[in-house]
Enzyme design. Structure first.
Site, PDB file in Angstrom:
ATOM      1  N   SER A 104     -70.236 -14.067   1.814  1.00  0.00           N
ATOM      2  CA  SER A 104     -68.915 -13.774   2.026  1.00  0.00           C
ATOM      3  C   SER A 104     -68.145 -14.845   2.802  1.00  0.00           C
ATOM      4  O   SER A 104     -68.154 -15.808   2.728  1.00  0.00           O
ATOM      5  CB  SER A 104     -68.885 -12.304   2.617  1.00  0.00           C
ATOM      6  OG  SER A 104     -67.690 -11.631   2.941  1.00  0.00           O
ATOM      7  N   ASP A 241     -61.514 -15.125   2.081  1.00  0.00           N
ATOM      8  CA  ASP A 241     -62.548 -15.554   2.553  1.00  0.00           C
ATOM      9  C   ASP A 241     -63.674 -16.246   1.639  1.00  0.00           C
ATOM     10  O   ASP A 241     -63.112 -16.235   0.442  1.00  0.00           O
ATOM     11  CB  ASP A 241     -63.390 -14.375   3.301  1.00  0.00           C
ATOM     12  CG  ASP A 241     -63.635 -13.218   2.514  1.00  0.00           C
ATOM     13  OD1 ASP A 241     -63.163 -13.180   1.259  1.00  0.00           O
ATOM     14  OD2 ASP A 241     -64.505 -12.546   2.802  1.00  0.00           O
ATOM     15  N   ASP A 243     -65.841 -15.199  -0.580  1.00  0.00           N
ATOM     16  CA  ASP A 243     -65.808 -14.641  -1.918  1.00  0.00           C
ATOM     17  C   ASP A 243     -64.935 -13.862  -2.184  1.00  0.00           C
ATOM     18  O   ASP A 243     -64.712 -13.331  -3.336  1.00  0.00           O
ATOM     19  CB  ASP A 243     -67.083 -13.605  -1.844  1.00  0.00           C
ATOM     20  CG  ASP A 243     -66.938 -12.720  -1.120  1.00  0.00           C
ATOM     21  OD1 ASP A 243     -66.220 -12.488   0.017  1.00  0.00           O
ATOM     22  OD2 ASP A 243     -67.722 -11.516  -1.355  1.00  0.00           O
ATOM     23  N   ASP A 245     -63.112 -11.193  -1.265  1.00  0.00           N
ATOM     24  CA  ASP A 245     -62.806  -9.991  -1.376  1.00  0.00           C
ATOM     25  C   ASP A 245     -62.025  -9.187  -0.217  1.00  0.00           C
ATOM     26  O   ASP A 245     -61.754  -8.108   0.067  1.00  0.00           O
ATOM     27  CB  ASP A 245     -64.192  -9.196  -1.262  1.00  0.00           C
ATOM     28  CG  ASP A 245     -64.887  -9.141  -0.069  1.00  0.00           C
ATOM     29  OD1 ASP A 245     -64.659 -10.076   0.897  1.00  0.00           O
ATOM     30  OD2 ASP A 245     -66.124  -8.617   0.074  1.00  0.00           O
TER      31      ASP A 245
END
Length: 449
Positions: A104, A241, A243, A245
């Site tokens: 992440s 960010d 990833d 999400d």
């Protein structure tokens, strides 16, 4: 007692330290049984595997795919994709489960392995525990034609982009948008979908090289996005960010629009469209009181949960609610996604600007953010924070002083001997004074020495 391998969002740590090829393969072999053979109706279960662009993701995904295929699972390798895209594809393909390899917003040396259940949903604690227990047993060893195949999922990104475009209530023609992709998983699909939606797009932080993910760019480093919005005279900026999400935004004057303000904008838009289930938003206890006050005025209730997107998701599922999220920018639209989706959220914000003809600054002003001060008090007995009479007396005094105009929250850390003291008040100096006083009380009463 042994430490649990799974944390709040999968298994995460330094690549080649905790997250080794050996661990990845053992996790995959265990998941093949628990999420595949034990639950699938298929003769040959199917899994989707994707990753963010960290260099370590290459060897980790190879180990994961080897463990799955060697255990009789057919694998669709989706390559570099956002976490929410992986969740969408698990559901879209009707796969038995998915695996996302990402840490992440963490720096490049870290990585993580997150499993998604059928339908692209987060795994239950019980399934995580079953996978962890299964790692101690012998892995399946099918032979010949019973081993799994690994196929390249060539149209994975296209499917996701088309899905996102189908969610748009209004096209983005006439808008200039700056996208900061954090040198992460959305570097390809986010610029594509915003362009396809009609926006004029300026892209920064979209040149991943395996080691620059989240490095000075993205939702945890908004300075470059603020500069680019002003330089290009854009209508707004969107930051993902690593990833993708989560999503934070910047208005045309370079001011940050956080997750609470984003949720206020979107909750009001959904209510106006008659699509906000039970006129309710699900948010965590850390969301600003200003969000609750603004939405109450519009006839919208705020259901509070513990901190963490998994608790937001649980709260949404329990009531069948359509919108929820966190101050950090994890926003979940249950009509379109099973997890936070930063690209989807950014599209919906931009669409609202285009639809209303109002600036993001004006839309964000629908909520007045109260000054919020957070102090971490370390090396204390966090188990006594809710029972110590002296601490609770100090909390009561602060709450009496604030009345309806502010809020006090003391929260024990889940992983450290630490208590988080948060105070919201109409003025910054009052919030800081009360937070420091409460922090002193916690330290004095609960110190471990």
């Amino acid at each position: 007692m042994a430490t649990r391998l799974f944390g709040t969002d999968g298994v995460r740590g330094t690549a080649n330290d905790l997250i080794t090829p050996e661990l990845a393969m053992k996790l995959a072999q265990a998941a093949a049984v628990v999420l595949g053979h034990e639950q699938s109706q298929r003769e040959r279960p199917v899994a989707v595997v994707a990753r963010d662009p960290r260099i370590s993701g290459e060897f980790i995904s190879a180990a994961i795919e080897a463990g799955l295929a060697g255990s009789g699972i057919d694998v669709y390798d989706a390559g570099v994709l956002p976490t929410p895209a992986t969740a969408f594809l698990v559901a879209d393909l009707d796969a038995d489960f998915g695996v996302m390899i990402s840490a992440s917003h963490n720096p490049a040396p870290d990585n993580g392995i997150k499993f998604l259940a059928r339908g692209g949903k987060k795994l239950s604690d019980a399934d995580e525990d079953r996978i962890e227990a299964r790692m101690e047993l012998e892995a399946p060893r099918p032979q010949g034609g019973d081993v799994g195949q690994v196929r390249r999922f060539s149209d994975a990104e296209d499917r996701y982009v088309l899905h996102l475009l189908a969610t748009l209530p209004h096209r983005l023609d006439g808008l200039k948008v700056v996208l900061d992709c954090a040198h992460g998983a959305a570097s390809g699909c986010s610029p594509e979908v915003f362009t396809d939606a009609g926006a004029e797009v300026v892209v920064i932080g979209a040149d991943p090289n395996g080691v620059n993910i989240n490095d000075g760019y993205g939702s945890t480093h908004l300075e470059k996005l603020q500069e680019a919005v002003l330089e290009h005279k854009a209508d707004l900026g969107i930051a993902h960010d690593g990833d993708a999400d989560r999503c934070l935004a910047v208005d045309h004057e370079g001011a940050v629009v956080d997750g609470d303000q984003i949720m206020a904008i979107l909750a009001l838009a959904l209510k106006e469209a008659g699509r906000l289930k039970d006129d309710t938003l699900v948010a965590t206890v850390m969301s600003n009181l200003g969000l609750t006050l603004a939405l109450q005025e519009a006839g919208i209730s705020v259901k509070q949960t513990a901190v963490g997107d998994r608790y937001v998701l649980e709260g949404m599922r329990e009531g069948g609610f359509s919108l929820g999220g966190e101050q950090s920018g994890h926003v979940i639209f249950s009509d379109f996604a099973t997890t936070g989706d930063g690209v989807l959220t950014g599209l919906q914000i931009a669409s609202r600007v285009a639809q209303t003809g109002r600036s993001l600054k004006e839309l964000a002003a629908q909520m007045t953010r109260l000054p919020q001060v957070l102090i971490n008090v370390k090396n204390v007995d966090k188990t006594k924070v809710s029972s110590d009479e002296g601490v609770q007396s100090a909390v009561a005094a602060a709450e009496t002083e604030l009345g309806e105009t502010g809020r006090v929250l003391l929260r024990a850390s889940g992983t450290e001997p630490l208590v988080r003291v948060m105070v919201e008040a109409p003025a910054e100096d009052a919030a800081r004074r009360l937070a420091e006083s409460l922090a002193d009380s916690v330290k004095e009463r609960l110190s471990l020495g």
